[in-house]
Design an enzyme around this catalytic site. Structure first.
Site, PDB file in Angstrom:
ATOM      1  N   CYS A   1       0.808  -1.225   0.000  1.00  0.00           N
ATOM      2  CA  CYS A   1       0.000   0.000   0.000  1.00  0.00           C
ATOM      3  C   CYS A   1       0.838   1.271   0.000  1.00  0.00           C
ATOM      4  O   CYS A   1       0.307   2.356  -0.271  1.00  0.00           O
ATOM      5  CB  CYS A   1      -0.947   0.011   1.197  1.00  0.00           C
ATOM      6  SG  CYS A   1      -2.045  -1.424   1.264  1.00  0.00           S
TER       7      CYS A   1
ATOM      8  N   ARG B   1     -20.373   8.339  -3.274  1.00  0.00           N
ATOM      9  CA  ARG B   1     -21.834   8.286  -3.436  1.00  0.00           C
ATOM     10  C   ARG B   1     -22.508   8.717  -2.147  1.00  0.00           C
ATOM     11  O   ARG B   1     -21.901   8.623  -1.062  1.00  0.00           O
ATOM     12  CB  ARG B   1     -22.261   6.862  -3.785  1.00  0.00           C
ATOM     13  CG  ARG B   1     -21.929   5.836  -2.711  1.00  0.00           C
ATOM     14  CD  ARG B   1     -21.948   4.420  -3.259  1.00  0.00           C
ATOM     15  NE  ARG B   1     -20.968   4.243  -4.312  1.00  0.00           N
ATOM     16  CZ  ARG B   1     -20.788   3.109  -4.991  1.00  0.00           C
ATOM     17  NH1 ARG B   1     -21.562   2.070  -4.743  1.00  0.00           N
ATOM     18  NH2 ARG B   1     -19.871   3.020  -5.926  1.00  0.00           N
TER      19      ARG B   1
ATOM     20  N   THR C   1     -24.116   8.408   1.121  1.00  0.00           N
ATOM     21  CA  THR C   1     -24.043   7.262   2.034  1.00  0.00           C
ATOM     22  C   THR C   1     -24.745   7.613   3.322  1.00  0.00           C
ATOM     23  O   THR C   1     -24.310   8.501   4.064  1.00  0.00           O
ATOM     24  CB  THR C   1     -22.577   6.876   2.310  1.00  0.00           C
ATOM     25  OG1 THR C   1     -21.937   6.575   1.066  1.00  0.00           O
ATOM     26  CG2 THR C   1     -22.488   5.659   3.202  1.00  0.00           C
TER      27      THR C   1
ATOM     28  N   HIS D   1      -9.063   2.257  -3.194  1.00  0.00           N
ATOM     29  CA  HIS D   1      -7.654   2.036  -2.872  1.00  0.00           C
ATOM     30  C   HIS D   1      -7.024   1.052  -3.864  1.00  0.00           C
ATOM     31  O   HIS D   1      -6.957  -0.147  -3.603  1.00  0.00           O
ATOM     32  CB  HIS D   1      -7.563   1.509  -1.435  1.00  0.00           C
ATOM     33  CG  HIS D   1      -6.201   1.146  -0.974  1.00  0.00           C
ATOM     34  ND1 HIS D   1      -5.031   1.704  -1.466  1.00  0.00           N
ATOM     35  CD2 HIS D   1      -5.798   0.232  -0.030  1.00  0.00           C
ATOM     36  CE1 HIS D   1      -3.994   1.178  -0.847  1.00  0.00           C
ATOM     37  NE2 HIS D   1      -4.430   0.272   0.016  1.00  0.00           N
TER      38      HIS D   1
ATOM     39  N   CYS E   1      -0.649   2.645   6.083  1.00  0.00           N
ATOM     40  CA  CYS E   1      -0.264   1.379   6.683  1.00  0.00           C
ATOM     41  C   CYS E   1       0.040   0.388   5.567  1.00  0.00           C
ATOM     42  O   CYS E   1      -0.364   0.577   4.417  1.00  0.00           O
ATOM     43  CB  CYS E   1      -1.352   0.845   7.603  1.00  0.00           C
ATOM     44  SG  CYS E   1      -2.935   0.513   6.792  1.00  0.00           S
TER      45      CYS E   1
END
Length: 413
Positions: free
Chosen positions: A98, A242, A244, A365, A395
Site C-alpha cells: 500500500c 456516493r 451514504t 484504494h 499502513c
C-alpha cells in the site's frame, strides 16, 4: 537507519507534475485494461502536461502489486518504452504494497543524489484483473487429489503470520483504542460526504486524466492500447463516491462476529493508475507541485498493522525537527475506518486537518497507486490554502507504516 525505522532526508528533490486516472470500481470500465496500459496512459500524460521531452527522463520506476497480465514482469520496462523514454534508460519495479506510491518517490529522490536528473514514477493497479490462481499444480493433477484454485484478490488480504486478514487487524485496533461501531460508521459516512463535496467543487479535475479507447504506438514494436469495458467510450471521474446514509451503514453486518468493520466502512476496491515526475528542485523551470523533504518507514506488529502510520509520522517529525502543529494537512490512507481512527487517536490529530476531501473509504484504494494520489491531493491542498508542510502516510500489510513529508514551494509566510 536505526532500530526504530528508516529515515531519509532529501535536500534537492521536487515533484514537477503528477496525474492520475479516475479510480473506477471493481468490474467497471477499466476492468479489462492491463495495468501496463493504464501506466503508459498516465506516463505519457504527465510528461505532456509538464511540457517535458520523454527523452529527458533518466530513470523509470514503476510499481504494481497484482500479476494482472501475462506480461506483468515487463511492466516497468514497457511503461517506460511506450511512454517515449529513451531505450537506453533503465526501468525498475518497486513494491511496498500500500506504500508503493511513496516508495517510488523515495527511490526517485534517492537517485537524484547520483547522476539522475529526472525520474518518471508510475504506479498502476488493476484490482479487477487479479487472477484466480493455483500454485501447486505445475506437475499436474493427481487422481482423486484436491484441485485448489483460489481468488488471489481475496487471499492476498490474509496474513498467515498472525493468522488474520486485514479486516481482523482493524478490529484489533478498534478493541485496543475503544472504537465503537457507531464511531467507525460515522467516519465512513463523513469520508463519503467530504469526497462528494470535493467532487462537486471540482477538487480533482486538474489531477485526473480522462481515459478513453486508444492505441499506443512504438516504432519497430507491437502496438498496445486501451479498450474500455461495459461499452464505455471514456471515463473522467471517480466512480465510487456516493451519498451514504449513516443508518444504512449501521445495518450492515460486521465481517467478523463482534468486530466493527463492514463492507461499508472498509476501503473501496477500484482500478487506477498515477504518475509523477521527480527531479531536482534547483533545476525546475516552472513552479513545482511540491518539494520532497523526507520519508520514514517503520515496522509494527502484523496483527496491528493498521497503526503503522503513527510511528512512521513520529519518526518523520522527530528527525526533521518539526512538530504536529507545523503540519497543515495530513492525508492518511483509509484502509479501514477503525484503522485510520486508531492512528488519529494515537497521534491526537484533529479532523480539520485529516483527509479533508475524504479518503479511500469513499474513493477507493488501488494498492500501488494510492500513495501517489495521496501526495498529489495533499500538494494541491497546500497550494490552495497557502500551507507550508504536509504529510501523507499509509499502513502496509504485514506490519509496516510509511510517511512522506512534502513542502509547498509557493508558500508565503
Amino acid at each position: 537507519m536505526n532500530s526504530a525505522g528508516q529515515y531519509s532526508a532529501f535536500a534537492d528533490a521536487a515533484i514537477f507534475a503528477a496525474v492520475r486516472t479516475p479510480w473506477v470500481d471493481l468490474g467497471g470500465a477499466l476492468s479489462q485494461v492491463s495495468p501496463i496500459d493504464l501506466g503508459i496512459k498516465v506516463g505519457r500524460e504527465v510528461l505532456a502536461r509538464a511540457g517535458i521531452d520523454p527523452l529527458a527522463v533518466d530513470s523509470v520506476l514503476a510499481g504494481s502489486m497484482a500479476q494482472a497480465s501475462f506480461d506483468a514482469y515487463l511492466l516497468p520496462r514497457h511503461i517506460g518504452l511506450y511512454s517515449g523514454v529513451a531505450q537506453a534508460v533503465p526501468a525498475l519495479g518497486v513494491q511496498r504494497i500500500c506504500a508503493t506510491g511513496f516508495e517510488l518517490l523515495r527511490q526517485a529522490a534517492e537517485q537524484l543524489r547520483d547522476e539522475v536528473q529526472l525520474a518518471l514514477c508510475v504506479a498502476s493497479e488493476s484490482m479487477s484483473r487479479n487472477p484466480i490462481a493455483a500454485y501447486t499444480h505445475r506437475d499436474g493433477f493427481r487422481l482423486g487429489g484436491e484441485v485448489q484454485f483460489k481468488d488471489f484478490l481475496w487471499e492476498a488480504l490474509y496474513d498467515p503470520a498472525p493468522g488474520l486478514d486485514m479486516i481482523a487487524t482493524a478490529d484489533n485496533l478498534a478493541r485496543r483504542y475503544g472504537l465503537s461501531r457507531k464511531a467507525v460508521d460515522r467516519h465512513a459516512s463523513d469520508s463519503h460526504q467530504r469526497a462528494l463535496q470535493a467532487q462537486r467543487e471540482g477538487a480533482w479535475v486538474e489531477e485526473i486524466v480522462t481515459v478513453d479507447n486508444q492505441v499506443f504506438e512504438l516504432e519497430g514494436y507491437q502496438p498496445r492500447g486501451i479498450s474500455l469495458a461495459r461499452r464505455a467510450s471514456a471515463v473522467s471521474v471517480d466512480s465510487h463516491p456516493r451519498p451514504t446514509d449513516l443508518a444504512a451503514l449501521t445495518r450492515l453486518r460486521a465481517v467478523h462476529p463482534g468486530g466493527v468493520q463492514t463492507a461499508g466502512n472498509s476501503c473501496a476496491v477500484v482500478d487506477g493508475a498515477a504518475a509523477a515526475l521527480v527531479g531536482r528542485a534547483s533545476a525546475c523551470t516552472r513552479p513545482a507541485l511540491a518539494r520532497l523533504l523526507a520519508s520514514a518507514v517503520v515496522g509494527v506488529a502484523p496483527e496491528f498493522m493498521g497503526i503503522g502510520p503513527a510511528p512512521a509520522i513520529r519518526l518523520l517529525l522527530q528527525r526533521s525537527g518539526l512538530s504536529l502543529s507545523d503540519i497543515g494537512r495530513f492525508e492518511i490512507n483509509e484502509a479501514q475506518a477503525a484503522q485510520v481512527l486508531a492512528v488519529a487517536h494515537e497521534l491526537e490529530l484533529d479532523s480539520s486537518r485529516l483527509n479533508v476531501e475524504g479518503g479511500s473509504l469513499a474513493l477507493g484504494h488501488p494498492l500501488a497507486a494510492t500513495g501517489l494520489r495521496l501526495v498529489m491531493t495533499l500538494a494541491r491542498q497546500l497550494h490552495q490554502h497557502n500551507l507550508r508542510y504536509g504529510i501523507a502516510a499509509a499502513c502496509v500489510g504485514g506490519g509496516q507504516g510509511m510517511a512522506l513529508l512534502i513542502e509547498n514551494p509557493a508558500y508565503r509566510a
